[in-house]
Write a protein that holds these residues in place. Structure first.
Motif, PDB file in Angstrom:
ATOM      1  N   UNK A 234       0.831  -1.218   0.000  1.00 13.32           N
ATOM      2  CA  UNK A 234       0.000   0.000   0.000  1.00 13.32           C
ATOM      3  C   UNK A 234       0.858   1.258   0.000  1.00 13.32           C
ATOM      4  N   UNK A 235       2.122   1.110   0.430  1.00 11.00           N
ATOM      5  CA  UNK A 235       3.035   2.251   0.455  1.00 11.00           C
ATOM      6  C   UNK A 235       3.129   2.930   1.812  1.00 11.00           C
ATOM      7  N   UNK A 236       2.528   2.355   2.840  1.00  7.82           N
ATOM      8  CA  UNK A 236       2.531   3.019   4.153  1.00  7.82           C
ATOM      9  C   UNK A 236       3.951   3.176   4.706  1.00  7.82           C
ATOM     10  N   UNK A 237       4.778   2.210   4.439  1.00  6.70           N
ATOM     11  CA  UNK A 237       6.146   2.243   4.940  1.00  6.70           C
ATOM     12  C   UNK A 237       6.963   3.316   4.215  1.00  6.70           C
ATOM     13  N   UNK A 238       6.863   3.338   2.893  1.00  3.88           N
ATOM     14  CA  UNK A 238       7.619   4.306   2.092  1.00  3.88           C
ATOM     15  C   UNK A 238       7.157   5.729   2.393  1.00  3.88           C
ATOM     16  N   UNK A 239       5.843   5.910   2.501  1.00  2.00           N
ATOM     17  CA  UNK A 239       5.332   7.253   2.784  1.00  2.00           C
ATOM     18  C   UNK A 239       5.847   7.756   4.132  1.00  2.00           C
ATOM     19  N   UNK A 240       5.831   6.870   5.138  1.00  2.00           N
ATOM     20  CA  UNK A 240       6.333   7.286   6.465  1.00  2.00           C
ATOM     21  C   UNK A 240       7.817   7.646   6.375  1.00  2.00           C
ATOM     22  N   UNK A 241       8.583   6.851   5.618  1.00  2.00           N
ATOM     23  CA  UNK A 241      10.021   7.128   5.476  1.00  2.00           C
ATOM     24  C   UNK A 241      10.241   8.463   4.749  1.00  2.00           C
ATOM     25  N   UNK A 242       9.457   8.716   3.710  1.00  2.00           N
ATOM     26  CA  UNK A 242       9.610   9.981   2.970  1.00  2.00           C
ATOM     27  C   UNK A 242       9.233  11.172   3.847  1.00  2.00           C
ATOM     28  N   UNK A 243       8.113  11.048   4.542  1.00  2.00           N
ATOM     29  CA  UNK A 243       7.694  12.150   5.421  1.00  2.00           C
ATOM     30  C   UNK A 243       8.736  12.382   6.516  1.00  2.00           C
ATOM     31  N   UNK A 244       9.370  11.294   6.956  1.00  2.00           N
ATOM     32  CA  UNK A 244      10.405  11.391   7.994  1.00  2.00           C
ATOM     33  C   UNK A 244      11.617  12.197   7.550  1.00  2.00           C
ATOM     34  N   UNK A 245      11.784  12.344   6.236  1.00  2.00           N
ATOM     35  CA  UNK A 245      12.888  13.155   5.697  1.00  2.00           C
ATOM     36  C   UNK A 245      12.436  14.576   5.379  1.00  2.00           C
ATOM     37  N   UNK A 246      11.121  14.849   5.571  1.00  2.00           N
ATOM     38  CA  UNK A 246      10.576  16.135   5.130  1.00  2.00           C
ATOM     39  C   UNK A 246       9.858  16.873   6.265  1.00  2.00           C
ATOM     40  N   UNK A 247      10.490  16.885   7.425  1.00  2.00           N
ATOM     41  CA  UNK A 247       9.975  17.717   8.500  1.00  2.00           C
ATOM     42  C   UNK A 247       9.063  17.021   9.493  1.00  2.00           C
ATOM     43  N   UNK A 248       8.742  15.752   9.237  1.00  2.00           N
ATOM     44  CA  UNK A 248       7.947  15.004  10.196  1.00  2.00           C
ATOM     45  C   UNK A 248       8.891  14.136  11.027  1.00  2.00           C
ATOM     46  N   UNK A 249       8.437  13.766  12.227  1.00  2.00           N
ATOM     47  CA  UNK A 249       9.215  12.781  12.996  1.00  2.00           C
ATOM     48  C   UNK A 249       8.736  11.391  12.611  1.00  2.00           C
ATOM     49  N   UNK A 250       9.659  10.563  12.140  1.00  2.00           N
ATOM     50  CA  UNK A 250       9.355   9.175  11.818  1.00  2.00           C
ATOM     51  C   UNK A 250       9.141   8.407  13.123  1.00  2.00           C
TER      52      UNK A 250
END
Lengths: 288, 103
Positions: free
Chosen positions: A123-139
């Motif tokens: 579904x991409x939940x893992x990749x999306x979390x990893x990408x957001x973690x590089x863009x100002x969100x806390x993973x």
């Protein structure tokens, strides 16, 4: 076991043992920033054992063992040892963890508020979390979201991110530091896999919970679309995504009801990561 | 017909439920979410099941009497297929373990 190490991920402490040195050396490198368990006490043990007599040296083949085991699990090649460790740790959490309601979901945090994403494999939940973690969100984690049954807060479980197939190149474009990537494991039972070390700040804040404010059901590979998900559907899908809902009984029921009645849920279809992240940013901005 | 034996509509069968404290009930967007403490099972049910469950007593009740209770509460017509439909819903509740039939 001949080789071993200990590590802590969020609230869970693991002892990893192996008949071979290579998986432990790789673990020590990739988990170097993670803390050691308090008083060297582990919640779970994972062991990588030879799959049969002589299989330590001859065509080395790994059987995943530990406190909780799947007796019929197929052995894995030693070159996939890191994946075997990951699967072993996941198995311990999925079958043994009782301190939180465990949801098979990724999560990220911003300003003390958590976005939880759940869905089937791919579904991409893992990749999306990893990408957001590089863009100002806390993973906070790519595999398990831990819901505190008493407070409703989401606790992190920021293990190494398990990148599969196309997600590997997507994250190589996102992360400049090559040292954060593990070795490429080709043709595993889950496809090609590379592990990614989460950002240092995510590891440093691994015991800091967040209040869940949005639940997404992402679905990769479909034209961009989104729809609200009713509480009944969200409840049902989360019971399916939880490995310990039944075991927790009334406590799990109340925790999950609290979650779905307090957290708006949406299904989001998307064709690529940038599209999904734009949609998530817009949804996040629209939150009260 | 012997006492307790169902006639063709099943109206002689007696139904009852466990004590209310055995169920935890929450509303979920108009659906009813239930946790059945004795079994540890979760159910999501939709109207008219929650209304029928609420009308059930902890003492065995005849189908006709229960239909009377529901007719009073919800302005139901008690003719036609009402009895058969109520019996079907009650049997579904029995199969879920949320209602019981008297021996």
């Amino acid at each position: 076991m001949k080789y071993q190490c200990m590590l802590r991920i969020g609230p869970a402490a693991f002892r990893i043992g192996s008949a071979w040195a290579e998986p432990i050396e790789a673990l020590r490198r990739l988990y170097a920033l993670y803390p050691q368990p308090q008083d060297a006490i582990a919640d779970y043990t994972v062991r990588l054992e030879p799959a049969g007599v002589g299989r330590r040296c001859w065509r080395p083949s790994v059987r995943i063992a530990g406190d909780h085991m799947l007796p019929d699990a197929a052995p894995m090649a030693l070159r996939h040892g890191l994946l075997a460790v990951e699967m072993g740790m996941n198995l311990q959490m999925a079958l043994g963890w009782r301190r939180h309601l465990l949801i098979h979901a990724s999560s990220v945090e911003k300003n003390g508020r958590a976005l939880v994403m759940t869905g089937e494999s791919g579904s991409g939940k893992s990749t999306l979390a990893a990408m957001l973690g590089e863009r100002g969100w806390r993973f906070m984690g790519d595999e398990f979201a831990l819901i505190d049954c008493a407070t409703g807060m989401v606790h992190p479980f920021p293990r190494l991110v398990s990148l599969k197939n196309r997600a590997i190149e997507a994250m190589r474009d996102e992360v400049a530091n090559a040292d954060r990537f593990g070795p490429l494991m080709e043709a595993t039972p889950k496809g090609d896999i590379v592990h990614l070390v989460p950002p240092e700040s995510a590891i440093a804040r691994m015991v800091e919970p967040a209040k869940p404010v949005m639940l997404l059901f992402p679905r990769y590979g479909f034209p961009l679309d989104q729809r609200p998900v009713g509480q009944g559907e969200a409840f049902m899908r989360l019971t399916q995504a939880s490995t310990n809902y039944v075991a927790l009984g009334e406590q799990g029921f109340q925790a999950l009801h609290r979650f779905v009645s307090g957290v708006p849920a949406l299904a989001v279809d998307y064709e690529d990561g940038e599209q999904a992240i734009s949609a998530i940013d817009a949804l996040w901005e629209a939150l009260p | 017909m012997q006492q307790g034996e169902a006639d063709s509509s099943g109206s002689a069968r007696h139904y009852y439920r466990d004590a209310p404290e055995t169920l935890i009930e929450h509303d979920l967007d108009g659906l009813t979410l239930l946790f059945h403490r004795p079994s540890g099972q979760t159910h999501i049910i939709d109207s008219p099941m929650p209304e029928i469950l609420a009308a059930l007593s902890c003492e065995p009740q005849e189908l006709r009497a229960l239909l009377g209770v529901l007719a009073d509460r919800y302005d139901l017509a008690v003719d036609g297929d009402a009895m058969q439909e109520l019996k079907a819903h009650l049997d579904a509740l029995v199969s879920l373990g949320l209602a019981r039939t008297a021996p």
